[in-house]
Design a protein around this motif. Structure first.
Motif, PDB file in Angstrom:
ATOM      1  N   GLY A  37       0.841  -1.051   0.188  1.00  0.00           N
ATOM      2  CA  GLY A  37       0.027   0.007  -0.446  1.00  0.00           C
ATOM      3  C   GLY A  37       0.791   1.110   0.267  1.00  0.00           C
ATOM      4  N   ILE A  38       1.855   1.361   0.533  1.00  0.00           N
ATOM      5  CA  ILE A  38       3.088   2.568   0.617  1.00  0.00           C
ATOM      6  C   ILE A  38       3.255   2.524  -0.843  1.00  0.00           C
ATOM      7  N   GLU A  39       3.871   1.214  -1.171  1.00  0.00           N
ATOM      8  CA  GLU A  39       4.631   1.767  -2.643  1.00  0.00           C
ATOM      9  C   GLU A  39       3.575   2.283  -3.449  1.00  0.00           C
ATOM     10  N   ALA A  40       2.276   1.358  -3.101  1.00  0.00           N
ATOM     11  CA  ALA A  40       1.622   2.539  -4.767  1.00  0.00           C
ATOM     12  C   ALA A  40       1.507   4.085  -3.751  1.00  0.00           C
ATOM     13  N   GLY A  41       2.032   4.616  -3.289  1.00  0.00           N
ATOM     14  CA  GLY A  41       2.032   6.343  -3.645  1.00  0.00           C
ATOM     15  C   GLY A  41       0.292   7.006  -4.020  1.00  0.00           C
ATOM     16  N   ILE A  42      -0.934   6.223  -3.330  1.00  0.00           N
ATOM     17  CA  ILE A  42      -2.120   6.755  -3.458  1.00  0.00           C
ATOM     18  C   ILE A  42      -2.549   8.137  -2.494  1.00  0.00           C
ATOM     19  N   GLY A  43      -1.842   7.912  -1.292  1.00  0.00           N
ATOM     20  CA  GLY A  43      -2.011   8.606  -0.352  1.00  0.00           C
ATOM     21  C   GLY A  43      -1.977   7.524   1.355  1.00  0.00           C
ATOM     22  N   PRO A  44      -2.214   8.504   2.411  1.00  0.00           N
ATOM     23  CA  PRO A  44      -2.237   8.001   3.632  1.00  0.00           C
ATOM     24  C   PRO A  44      -2.203   6.776   4.119  1.00  0.00           C
ATOM     25  N   LEU A  45      -1.940   5.401   4.876  1.00  0.00           N
ATOM     26  CA  LEU A  45      -2.785   4.429   4.937  1.00  0.00           C
ATOM     27  C   LEU A  45      -2.932   3.950   6.419  1.00  0.00           C
ATOM     28  N   VAL A  46      -4.123   3.563   6.362  1.00  0.00           N
ATOM     29  CA  VAL A  46      -4.268   3.235   7.891  1.00  0.00           C
ATOM     30  C   VAL A  46      -4.285   1.589   7.899  1.00  0.00           C
ATOM     31  N   VAL A  47      -4.603   0.677   8.632  1.00  0.00           N
ATOM     32  CA  VAL A  47      -4.981  -0.682   9.437  1.00  0.00           C
ATOM     33  C   VAL A  47      -5.977  -0.403  10.710  1.00  0.00           C
ATOM     34  N   ALA A  48      -7.119  -0.732   9.343  1.00  0.00           N
ATOM     35  CA  ALA A  48      -8.223  -1.593  10.377  1.00  0.00           C
ATOM     36  C   ALA A  48      -8.148  -2.449  10.748  1.00  0.00           C
ATOM     37  N   CYS A  49      -7.966  -2.711  12.245  1.00  0.00           N
ATOM     38  CA  CYS A  49      -7.591  -4.011  13.242  1.00  0.00           C
ATOM     39  C   CYS A  49      -8.924  -4.686  13.838  1.00  0.00           C
ATOM     40  N   GLY A  50      -9.447  -5.201  13.813  1.00  0.00           N
ATOM     41  CA  GLY A  50     -10.121  -6.198  14.554  1.00  0.00           C
ATOM     42  C   GLY A  50      -9.663  -6.852  15.988  1.00  0.00           C
ATOM     43  N   ASP A  51      -8.586  -6.105  16.218  1.00  0.00           N
ATOM     44  CA  ASP A  51      -7.800  -7.355  17.431  1.00  0.00           C
ATOM     45  C   ASP A  51      -6.723  -6.723  17.863  1.00  0.00           C
ATOM     46  N   GLN A  52      -6.873  -6.698  19.237  1.00  0.00           N
ATOM     47  CA  GLN A  52      -5.199  -6.090  19.852  1.00  0.00           C
ATOM     48  C   GLN A  52      -4.053  -6.299  19.575  1.00  0.00           C
ATOM     49  N   GLU A  53      -3.690  -7.803  19.384  1.00  0.00           N
ATOM     50  CA  GLU A  53      -2.888  -8.200  18.664  1.00  0.00           C
ATOM     51  C   GLU A  53      -2.499  -7.645  17.168  1.00  0.00           C
ATOM     52  N   ILE A  54      -3.036  -7.725  16.714  1.00  0.00           N
ATOM     53  CA  ILE A  54      -3.022  -6.143  15.564  1.00  0.00           C
ATOM     54  C   ILE A  54      -2.445  -5.547  15.222  1.00  0.00           C
ATOM     55  N   VAL A  55      -3.063  -4.383  16.856  1.00  0.00           N
ATOM     56  CA  VAL A  55      -2.808  -2.805  16.110  1.00  0.00           C
ATOM     57  C   VAL A  55      -1.501  -3.175  17.013  1.00  0.00           C
ATOM     58  N   ASN A  56      -0.865  -3.863  17.622  1.00  0.00           N
ATOM     59  CA  ASN A  56       0.488  -3.941  18.130  1.00  0.00           C
ATOM     60  C   ASN A  56       1.622  -4.262  17.164  1.00  0.00           C
ATOM     61  N   ALA A  57       1.680  -5.322  16.690  1.00  0.00           N
ATOM     62  CA  ALA A  57       2.581  -5.333  15.011  1.00  0.00           C
ATOM     63  C   ALA A  57       2.897  -4.234  14.899  1.00  0.00           C
ATOM     64  N   VAL A  58       0.958  -3.723  14.179  1.00  0.00           N
ATOM     65  CA  VAL A  58       1.116  -2.644  13.411  1.00  0.00           C
ATOM     66  C   VAL A  58       2.200  -1.302  13.673  1.00  0.00           C
ATOM     67  N   ARG A  59       1.838  -1.157  15.023  1.00  0.00           N
ATOM     68  CA  ARG A  59       2.756   0.339  15.822  1.00  0.00           C
ATOM     69  C   ARG A  59       4.244  -0.391  15.388  1.00  0.00           C
ATOM     70  N   GLU A  60       4.345  -1.920  15.837  1.00  0.00           N
ATOM     71  CA  GLU A  60       5.779  -2.077  15.490  1.00  0.00           C
ATOM     72  C   GLU A  60       6.654  -1.812  14.680  1.00  0.00           C
ATOM     73  N   PHE A  61       5.747  -2.202  13.119  1.00  0.00           N
ATOM     74  CA  PHE A  61       6.984  -1.761  11.959  1.00  0.00           C
ATOM     75  C   PHE A  61       6.187  -0.499  11.910  1.00  0.00           C
ATOM     76  N   GLY A  62       6.289   0.506  12.471  1.00  0.00           N
ATOM     77  CA  GLY A  62       5.217   1.603  11.706  1.00  0.00           C
ATOM     78  C   GLY A  62       3.931   1.983  11.518  1.00  0.00           C
ATOM     79  N   GLY A  63       3.230   1.048  11.236  1.00  0.00           N
ATOM     80  CA  GLY A  63       2.498   1.643  10.383  1.00  0.00           C
ATOM     81  C   GLY A  63       1.554   2.437  11.413  1.00  0.00           C
ATOM     82  N   ARG A  64      -0.009   3.027  11.023  1.00  0.00           N
ATOM     83  CA  ARG A  64      -0.862   3.254  11.946  1.00  0.00           C
ATOM     84  C   ARG A  64      -1.991   3.118  12.064  1.00  0.00           C
ATOM     85  N   PRO A  65      -2.153   1.558  12.938  1.00  0.00           N
ATOM     86  CA  PRO A  65      -3.474   1.258  13.258  1.00  0.00           C
ATOM     87  C   PRO A  65      -4.718   1.608  13.995  1.00  0.00           C
ATOM     88  N   VAL A  66      -5.593   1.333  13.954  1.00  0.00           N
ATOM     89  CA  VAL A  66      -6.567   1.985  14.378  1.00  0.00           C
ATOM     90  C   VAL A  66      -8.136  -0.231  14.556  1.00  0.00           C
TER      91      VAL A  66
END
Length: 245
Positions: A37-66
């Protein structure tokens, strides 16, 4: 157009539990999808997470989780919930919903979902397809086909219907639907407010809800078909395809 990319993802999966965090060459699958998604260069990117574990993983690699409600019924519902949280002032008018199980998708294919919306203001939702060349793929019920109204030589057409059966009848090209969507913001809000349709229930295809309620879906035909990871076999293929990337 002012696009934003939203990746809906959750741990619940009947065929591959926890697949969002499945390891692919040292990184969770969601990290690879985020990178595409970042490589596509379209616009800002967020990850819509259904679980806290995914939120934690996304933060770890520098993404923006919700973090969203784990009980939301579809990726589009999850994407809209995240959108409303990060953009309540409605700065973004186009929403690219990049499914969280497409780690090998070509960034140019993600960008191709914008083309139908740019080309025709009557188009509400855009998606992707590839030409089916394999007879086995054509008759496989897990491969969703599109009855696509398209002028010969063009690469954008209007979706008339989606089915697990072979459509349309007769000679000519057949098209494999790639399950990612780009919505005009108002169209996404409308879609998630609609009740489940009769055709949607019969075919088991969420996109038929839009068709049944008169929403227009246009399709960009692309050359490369991304691997959707649904099974352990798919996961091994993704590891091989992304090795060294």
């Amino acid at each position: 157009m002012r696009p934003i990319v939203v990746i809906p993802t959750r741990l619940g999966s009947s065929r591959l539990p926890g697949k969002a965090l499945s390891d692919i060459n040292g990184q969770p699958m969601i990290a690879h999808v985020w990178r595409r998604g970042i490589e596509a260069g379209i616009g800002p990117l967020v990850v819509a997470c259904g679980d806290q574990e995914i939120v934690n993983a996304v933060r770890e690699f520098g993404g923006r989780p919700v973090l969203t409600d784990s009980a939301l019924p579809s990726g589009s519902d999850r994407a809209y919930a995240a959108l409303c949280e990060v953009d309540p002032e409605e700065k973004y008018d186009t929403v690219v919903v990049l499914q969280g199980d497409l780690p090998t998708i070509d960034p140019s294919a993600i960008k191709a979902t914008l083309a139908p919306l740019v080309r025709d203001t009557e188009c509400e939702i855009a998606t992707l397809a590839t030409v089916i060349d394999d007879p086995v793929e054509l008759h496989a019920p897990q491969v969703v086909k599109i009855a696509l109204a398209m002028i010969p030589g063009d690469i954008i057409g209007r979706a008339v219907y989606f089915s697990r059966m072979v459509i349309p009848y007769g000679t000519g090209e057949h098209y494999h639907h790639i399950g990612m969507y780009t919505y005009r913001r108002q169209a996404l809000a409308k879609y998630v407010s609609l009740p489940c349709g009769v055709l949607e229930q019969r075919e088991g295809l969420e996109q038929l809800r839009a068709i049944e309620y008169g929403m227009r879906i246009d399709v960009s035909v692309v050359q490369t078909e991304p691997l959707g990871v649904d099974t352990p076999v798919d996961l091994e293929r993704a590891r091989a395809l992304l090795a060294g990337r």
